[in-house]
Design a protein around this motif. Structure first.
Motif, PDB file in Angstrom:
ATOM      1  N   ILE A 162       0.834  -1.211   0.000  1.00  0.00           N
ATOM      2  CA  ILE A 162       0.000   0.000   0.000  1.00  0.00           C
ATOM      3  C   ILE A 162       0.863   1.254   0.000  1.00  0.00           C
ATOM      4  O   ILE A 162       0.569   2.246  -0.693  1.00  0.00           O
ATOM      5  N   LEU A 163       1.964   1.232   0.769  1.00  0.00           N
ATOM      6  CA  LEU A 163       2.870   2.376   0.806  1.00  0.00           C
ATOM      7  C   LEU A 163       3.491   2.624  -0.566  1.00  0.00           C
ATOM      8  O   LEU A 163       3.586   3.773  -1.027  1.00  0.00           O
ATOM      9  N   ALA A 164       3.909   1.547  -1.239  1.00  0.00           N
ATOM     10  CA  ALA A 164       4.518   1.699  -2.568  1.00  0.00           C
ATOM     11  C   ALA A 164       3.511   2.274  -3.563  1.00  0.00           C
ATOM     12  O   ALA A 164       3.838   3.161  -4.356  1.00  0.00           O
ATOM     13  N   ILE A 165       2.275   1.774  -3.522  1.00  0.00           N
ATOM     14  CA  ILE A 165       1.243   2.288  -4.432  1.00  0.00           C
ATOM     15  C   ILE A 165       0.952   3.755  -4.147  1.00  0.00           C
ATOM     16  O   ILE A 165       0.792   4.577  -5.068  1.00  0.00           O
ATOM     17  N   THR A 166       0.891   4.110  -2.866  1.00  0.00           N
ATOM     18  CA  THR A 166       0.631   5.497  -2.491  1.00  0.00           C
ATOM     19  C   THR A 166       1.732   6.425  -2.992  1.00  0.00           C
ATOM     20  O   THR A 166       1.459   7.517  -3.497  1.00  0.00           O
ATOM     21  N   VAL A 167       2.978   5.982  -2.863  1.00  0.00           N
ATOM     22  CA  VAL A 167       4.096   6.798  -3.338  1.00  0.00           C
ATOM     23  C   VAL A 167       4.018   6.983  -4.852  1.00  0.00           C
ATOM     24  O   VAL A 167       4.216   8.089  -5.375  1.00  0.00           O
ATOM     25  N   VAL A 168       3.727   5.898  -5.571  1.00  0.00           N
ATOM     26  CA  VAL A 168       3.633   5.983  -7.032  1.00  0.00           C
ATOM     27  C   VAL A 168       2.542   6.960  -7.446  1.00  0.00           C
ATOM     28  O   VAL A 168       2.687   7.717  -8.412  1.00  0.00           O
ATOM     29  N   VAL A 169       1.426   6.977  -6.710  1.00  0.00           N
ATOM     30  CA  VAL A 169       0.311   7.865  -7.057  1.00  0.00           C
ATOM     31  C   VAL A 169       0.609   9.308  -6.673  1.00  0.00           C
ATOM     32  O   VAL A 169       0.295  10.242  -7.420  1.00  0.00           O
ATOM     33  N   LEU A 170       1.226   9.525  -5.510  1.00  0.00           N
ATOM     34  CA  LEU A 170       1.399  10.880  -4.995  1.00  0.00           C
ATOM     35  C   LEU A 170       2.614  11.612  -5.559  1.00  0.00           C
ATOM     36  O   LEU A 170       2.596  12.844  -5.625  1.00  0.00           O
ATOM     37  N   VAL A 171       3.646  10.879  -5.954  1.00  0.00           N
ATOM     38  CA  VAL A 171       4.853  11.543  -6.441  1.00  0.00           C
ATOM     39  C   VAL A 171       4.575  12.436  -7.651  1.00  0.00           C
ATOM     40  O   VAL A 171       5.005  13.597  -7.680  1.00  0.00           O
ATOM     41  N   PRO A 172       3.850  11.977  -8.689  1.00  0.00           N
ATOM     42  CA  PRO A 172       3.569  12.890  -9.807  1.00  0.00           C
ATOM     43  C   PRO A 172       2.780  14.125  -9.391  1.00  0.00           C
ATOM     44  O   PRO A 172       3.015  15.223  -9.916  1.00  0.00           O
ATOM     45  N   ILE A 173       1.856  13.957  -8.440  1.00  0.00           N
ATOM     46  CA  ILE A 173       1.074  15.107  -7.974  1.00  0.00           C
ATOM     47  C   ILE A 173       1.973  16.105  -7.250  1.00  0.00           C
ATOM     48  O   ILE A 173       1.875  17.329  -7.467  1.00  0.00           O
ATOM     49  N   MET A 174       2.854  15.604  -6.389  1.00  0.00           N
ATOM     50  CA  MET A 174       3.757  16.488  -5.667  1.00  0.00           C
ATOM     51  C   MET A 174       4.716  17.198  -6.622  1.00  0.00           C
ATOM     52  O   MET A 174       5.004  18.389  -6.466  1.00  0.00           O
ATOM     53  N   VAL A 175       5.204  16.479  -7.637  1.00  0.00           N
ATOM     54  CA  VAL A 175       6.092  17.099  -8.626  1.00  0.00           C
ATOM     55  C   VAL A 175       5.356  18.202  -9.374  1.00  0.00           C
ATOM     56  O   VAL A 175       5.911  19.285  -9.627  1.00  0.00           O
TER      57      VAL A 175
END
Length: 297
Positions: free
Chosen positions: A42-55
């Motif tokens: 779940i943490l890995a999926i969350t990072v994959v989803v949130l990183v583009p938004i944060m960028v």
């Protein structure tokens, strides 16, 4: 016999207790390992989803290639609104989206009530028709609708795409409202009928008053479908000043492919309304609101 038992305490009784205890510890350790694996996934999926938004957010507030400022800045947002049709695109998207939400909820609520409470061949046929229409992708009707709307003057018109958005959301919205109405006990309506309330009166005063989470879920579904649509907009819209935000972002990106900070600033403008809607309406979602209506029965 008793002496044998005391001489060898580990032979019988202790083994009978230690076996299940060891098995329970093994199962507990396996369960903990499974929880860690799920947490990691779940943490890995969350990072994959949130990183583009944060960028996207960071780039939107980063000085552009021609900027003289340093650090985080609102200059990109100001340039986007002053040098493009961003304000007009935002207004067009809000008009079409809010109109879609209002009409979809207003029509889907009574239609869903009929599906939930009605028991007849006509209602069953209507329900089956909705199910079939829901399974058809929107792309199958875009070309026929374009030919039809061209003759009616609805191409390159916000009214035209709003009609399509309402039609696209109607089937799922009706099913969503019907599913929520199924969870409302009919005994509440029967009590209002005994008190002299009509069917329409019980629907508005009893059913709708206990259906706020369902109505909001349907409204959010319609909002996201209309707000994020690109396929219908690219087929039916032609003029730059009639574009909705998805079309505007795509057009702006084509003209400013090297200025990523400005493109990301416009992307942030598009992300803000859904975030505001979810943040505002989140507190109105509740479970068990209907149960309070049955208190004291």
């Amino acid at each position: 016999m008793s002496a044998a038992v005391h001489a060898h305490p580990e032979s019988g009784p202790v083994l009978g207790v230690a076996g299940p205890a060891k098995a329970r510890r093994t199962l507990s350790e396996a369960g903990n390992r499974g929880q860690w694996w799920r947490f990691t996934a779940i943490l890995a999926i969350t990072v994959v989803v949130l990183v583009p938004i944060m960028v996207t957010i960071v780039l939107a507030f980063t000085p552009g290639p021609t900027s003289t400022t340093t650090g985080l800045t609102f200059e990109n947002l100001a340039n986007v609104f002053s040098g493009t049709f961003a304000a007009t695109w935002l207004q067009n998207s809000l008009i079409t989206t809010l109109s879609t939400v209002l009409v979809s909820v207003a029509v889907a609520a009574p239609a869903g009530y009929v599906l939930s409470r009605g028991r007849s061949k006509a209602v069953s046929g209507y329900s089956l028709l909705l199910f079939v229409m829901q399974s058809l992708p929107i792309i199958t009707s875009v070309v026929p609708l374009f030919i039809l709307f061209a003759g009616m003057g609805l191409v390159d018109n916000l009214l035209g795409i709003t009609i399509i958005y309402v039609g696209s959301t109607m089937t799922v919205a009706t099913w969503m409202m019907a599913a929520y109405f199924d969870s409302i006990p009919i005994s509440l309506e029967e009590a209002s009928w005994i008190d002299g309330c009509s069917v329409f009166g019980s629907f508005t005063k009893v059913v709708l008053r206990n259906s706020l989470p369902g109505i909001l879920s349907t409204a959010i579904f319609a909002f996201l479908l209309a707000w994020n649509d690109y396929l219908v907009a690219i087929v039916f819209l032609r003029s730059n000043e009639i574009f909705t935000l998805p079309m505007g972002v795509q057009s702006f990106f084509q003209q400013n492919a090297t200025d990523w900070t400005s493109v990301m600033a416009l992307a942030v403008v598009m992300m803000l309304p859904p975030v505001i809607v979810f943040a505002t309406l989140n507190k109105y979602f509740s479970v068990g609101g209907i149960g309070g209506s049955l208190a004291g029965r």
